[in-house]
Design a protein around this motif. Structure first.
Motif, PDB file in Angstrom:
ATOM      1  N   UNK A 479       4.290 -32.972  -3.284  1.00  0.00           N
ATOM      2  CA  UNK A 479       4.334 -34.421  -3.123  1.00  0.00           C
ATOM      3  C   UNK A 479       2.933 -34.880  -2.723  1.00  0.00           C
ATOM      4  N   UNK A 480       2.722 -35.267  -1.493  1.00  0.00           N
ATOM      5  CA  UNK A 480       1.363 -35.537  -1.028  1.00  0.00           C
ATOM      6  C   UNK A 480       0.611 -34.210  -0.887  1.00  0.00           C
ATOM      7  N   UNK A 481      -0.678 -34.200  -1.171  1.00  0.00           N
ATOM      8  CA  UNK A 481      -1.464 -32.993  -0.887  1.00  0.00           C
ATOM      9  C   UNK A 481      -1.714 -32.865   0.613  1.00  0.00           C
ATOM     10  N   UNK A 482      -2.208 -31.721   1.048  1.00  0.00           N
ATOM     11  CA  UNK A 482      -2.600 -31.541   2.452  1.00  0.00           C
ATOM     12  C   UNK A 482      -3.880 -32.323   2.679  1.00  0.00           C
ATOM     13  N   UNK A 483      -3.800 -33.341   3.527  1.00  0.00           N
ATOM     14  CA  UNK A 483      -4.909 -34.283   3.686  1.00  0.00           C
ATOM     15  C   UNK A 483      -5.865 -33.915   4.811  1.00  0.00           C
ATOM     16  N   UNK A 484      -5.489 -32.924   5.627  1.00  0.00           N
ATOM     17  CA  UNK A 484      -6.397 -32.462   6.677  1.00  0.00           C
ATOM     18  C   UNK A 484      -6.490 -33.413   7.858  1.00  0.00           C
ATOM     19  N   UNK A 485      -7.468 -33.152   8.693  1.00  0.00           N
ATOM     20  CA  UNK A 485      -7.598 -33.902   9.948  1.00  0.00           C
ATOM     21  C   UNK A 485      -7.977 -35.365   9.733  1.00  0.00           C
ATOM     22  N   UNK A 486      -8.496 -35.688   8.561  1.00  0.00           N
ATOM     23  CA  UNK A 486      -8.890 -37.076   8.276  1.00  0.00           C
ATOM     24  C   UNK A 486      -7.792 -37.835   7.545  1.00  0.00           C
TER      25      UNK A 486
END
Length: 677
Positions: A479-486
């Motif tokens: 679904x959504x990708x891993x967007x990280x700390x930002x």
């Protein structure tokens, strides 16, 4: 002079004697004390519907002074002031009588003698025959109905006829079917169809009557019936839907194929009385006998798949060089034949891997994995053949889609076909759709926050369900990708800021960005489910998310609200978490993870399948060494799922790994128990 006087005297004496003589005669006449002679005769004595003429003849020595008549029994006092006078002609007068009854005639002679005579008229019949119609059956029947006709009339019945439909009396002058009366004034006719029937009866005086009867209890059509079923917690609920004119009397069912309603096997069947649903706990074919209240029967059979056993066939199983039609069919035939040998009863085939389609889509371009070049028509319909080939082998076909993914390892729009909507939005002159596609990392994604994107995805799924006989629509964990700390300032954050600003301006509290993103995904999921069910309620929609629930609740990735989907109707038919760990994994041991998912599910409408990593069998996994050591990991995982009593199926990732030499011992042990459910 004296002589003349004597003569006058004598004349006077003579005149007196003459007058005295006349007075004596008058006195003799006034002594008539005999009443007049009166006779009454009627012109008709047989039954008639016209008037009866009564002739009055009155004679008397002194002559008739008065003649009167009146209906009913009357006396002289009545006639002194009442009654209708008649004028005699040659001692005769006539009266026309219109009604049956007693009539009184009053005659007075000139001497004052009176005579009252009565006559009873009873042969006037102006009343139509009385008709009663009675069917021999009032309850539903699949045979004919006999209508008994009862007739009653003073004059007697001359004619009886019947006809179908609503008819008037004039119709029967030259039409209708004549009936013969029995000695008790009854007759009958038989009808084979429902409808209105008309009976006409005429009596001997010519009075006629029609009477109608509506016959509505003939039902010679077998009940219309259909069977469907749903599985939950390793039990199938079979629903019997029926439609019948007379209503259903009984529903019987048994396991096995029995198509003859007269078979003795039905004597040992189960009978439903107060419900049209029944539960079974073993897979196989079930036969259902429906009997309506008229005695008509229908037998329906249904093959129940209690446990889903499916293999994922991903785009990696296909070549990006494309296929001719014969090559593609050969490839599919081989994979589906092997799937049957593996004891699978379903295939989950990736038909939209990266914004391209292995089917004739109205929205997405042809996939490189069928034609060798994105956007190029292969000249045949791959999905049409795959569905046909699966069903021919007794396999369900579930269409596997990635809703948001456009590319995997490039953000170059020039790699997309010119009819790809992602490229069209990028290159057209409008700036309103520029953010329908987002670039993140090394990939392109359709923007989950875009209503236009959501509508396109839903519409394309509607296109699949309308065009193809698929058994299910399937999403995996992308679904959504891993967007990280930002995560708060990347990807679709601009759409979130717009939402946040408008919500705040409206005086409401906005969702956090992670809750907002989960809502974007849930909105798509809910709309997909709703659209599928509006077209075909039997098509399943399910999702296979990442197996660690804790990771799914993270604020920077996935954004799939599995807790909502597992507790609320209207999102999915099943969840198939990818529990890709062994029983001894330190963080997510298989059994504990399965149980956590089962504990999370509270909706009774959502089935639980388990995604199993057959690709790990006999492989070296650094943080999960049991995969390498065990020879029966796959078998034990299936057995554990069954033991819970709540897992309704297993999905194996993926097809090609079943055929690696190293894992054949695992495959053999798995196959040994797969079809024993």
């Amino acid at each position: 002079m004296k002589h003349i006087k004597n003569i006058m005297y004598l004349f006077t004496i003579f005149a007196f004697l003459i007058m005295l003589s006349n007075d004596t005669v008058i006195q003799a006449a006034s002594k008539d004390t005999k009443a007049p002679a009166v006779s009454l005769t009627q012109d008709k004595k047989t039954y008639t519907k016209s008037a009866v003429k009564v002739t009055v003849k009155a004679t008397d020595t002194s002559g008739i002074k008065t003649v009167k008549w009146a209906s009913g029994t009357k006396d002289a006092t009545y006639f002194s002031k009442n009654g209708t006078s008649l004028k005699l002609a040659k001692n005769i007068a006539t009266v026309s009588i219109e009604k049956n009854g007693i009539y009184s005639f009053y005659v007075v002679d000139k001497a004052g003698n009176k005579k009252i005579s009565t006559i009873k008229i009873s042969n006037i019949d102006k009343t139509a025959p009385a008709i009663t119609l009675a069917p021999n059956k009032k309850t539903p029947t699949n045979t004919s109905v006999k209508v008994t006709v009862g007739l009653k009339d003073r004059a007697g019945i001359k004619t009886v006829k019947w006809a179908a439909g609503k008819q008037n009396s004039s119709y029967f002058k030259n039409n209708g079917t004549a009936l013969k009366l029995n000695s008790n004034n009854t007759t009958a006719f038989t009808v084979k169809e429902n409808g209105t029937y008309t009976v006409y009866a005429m009596d001997k005086t010519g009075n006629g009557r029609i009477s109608e009867i509506a016959v509505s209890n003939i039902d010679n059509k077998a009940p219309a019936a259909s069977l469907s079923y749903s599985v939950l917690n390793q039990a199938a609920t079979i629903k019997v839907s029926t439609k019948d004119t007379s209503g259903v009397k009984s529903i019987q069912y048994l396991k096995g194929t029995v198509t003859d309603p007269a078979s003795e096997k039905w004597n040992n069947s189960n009978t439903l009385f107060d419900t049209v649903n029944f539960k079974v706990k073993t897979s196989g074919t079930y036969s259902v006998l429906i009997t309506d209240k008229a005695g008509n029967t229908t037998v329906e059979t249904l093959k129940v798949r209690l446990e889903l056993r499916a293999v994922w066939i991903s785009y990696l199983e296909f070549s990006n060089k494309g296929y001719s039609e014969s090559q593609f069919k050969k490839k599919i035939n081989e994979m589906f034949d092997n799937s049957v040998d593996l004891k699978m009863n379903a295939v989950i085939v990736q038909v939209r891997p990266m914004g391209d389609a292995l089917y004739n889509s109205d929205y997405f371009p042809w996939s490189v994995y069928v034609s060798g070049k994105q956007g190029k028509d292969p000249g045949f319909d791959p999905l049409e053949y795959m569905v046909e080939a699966a069903h021919k082998r007794g396999l369900e076909f579930h269409a596997w889609l990635n809703p948001y993914r456009v590319t995997l390892s490039t953000t170059d729009y020039n790699t997309l076909s010119k009819d790809n909507p992602a490229r069209i939005w990028k290159e057209d002159s409008s700036t309103k759709n520029d953010r329908n596609v987002l670039s993140f990392g090394s990939s392109l994604y359709y923007n989950p926050a875009s209503k236009e994107v959501q509508n396109m995805i839903v519409s394309d799924i509607e296109n699949i369900v309308n065009k193809y006989d698929v058994d299910g629509i399937h999403f995996d964990d992308y679904f959504y990708p891993s967007l990280g700390s930002s995560y708060k300032s990347n990807f679709d954050y601009k759409e979130y800021n717009t939402y946040k600003e408008s919500t705040t301006k409206a005086g409401k509290t906005p969702m956090t960005i992670d809750a907002w993103r989960r809502n974007n995904v849930s909105t798509l999921v809910r709309n997909v489910y709703k659209s599928i069910k509006a077209i075909d309620s039997s098509v399943e929609f399910g999702i296979s998310p990442h197996g660690n629930i804790s990771n799914l609740m993270a604020k920077d990735k996935y954004y799939v609200d599995v807790e909502k989907w597992l507790s609320t109707d209207g999102y999915v038919d099943y969840i198939a978490p990818q529990i890709y760990w062994s029983f001894t994994h330190k963080i997510c041991p298989f059994d504990d993870t399965v149980q956590r998912w089962l504990d999370t599910r509270t909706a009774n409408s959502v089935k639980m399948y388990i995604g199993i990593a057959n690709y790990k069998a006999k492989a070296t996994i650094s943080d999960d060494p049991e995969w390498k050591k065990a020879n029966d990991e796959l078998k034990r995982q299936v057995e554990y799922g069954r033991k819970t009593g709540s897992v309704d199926g297993f999905l194996f990732f993926r097809y090609e790994h079943f055929f690696k030499d190293a894992m054949q011992v695992e495959v053999d042990n798995l196959i040994e128990i797969l079809d024993k459910k």
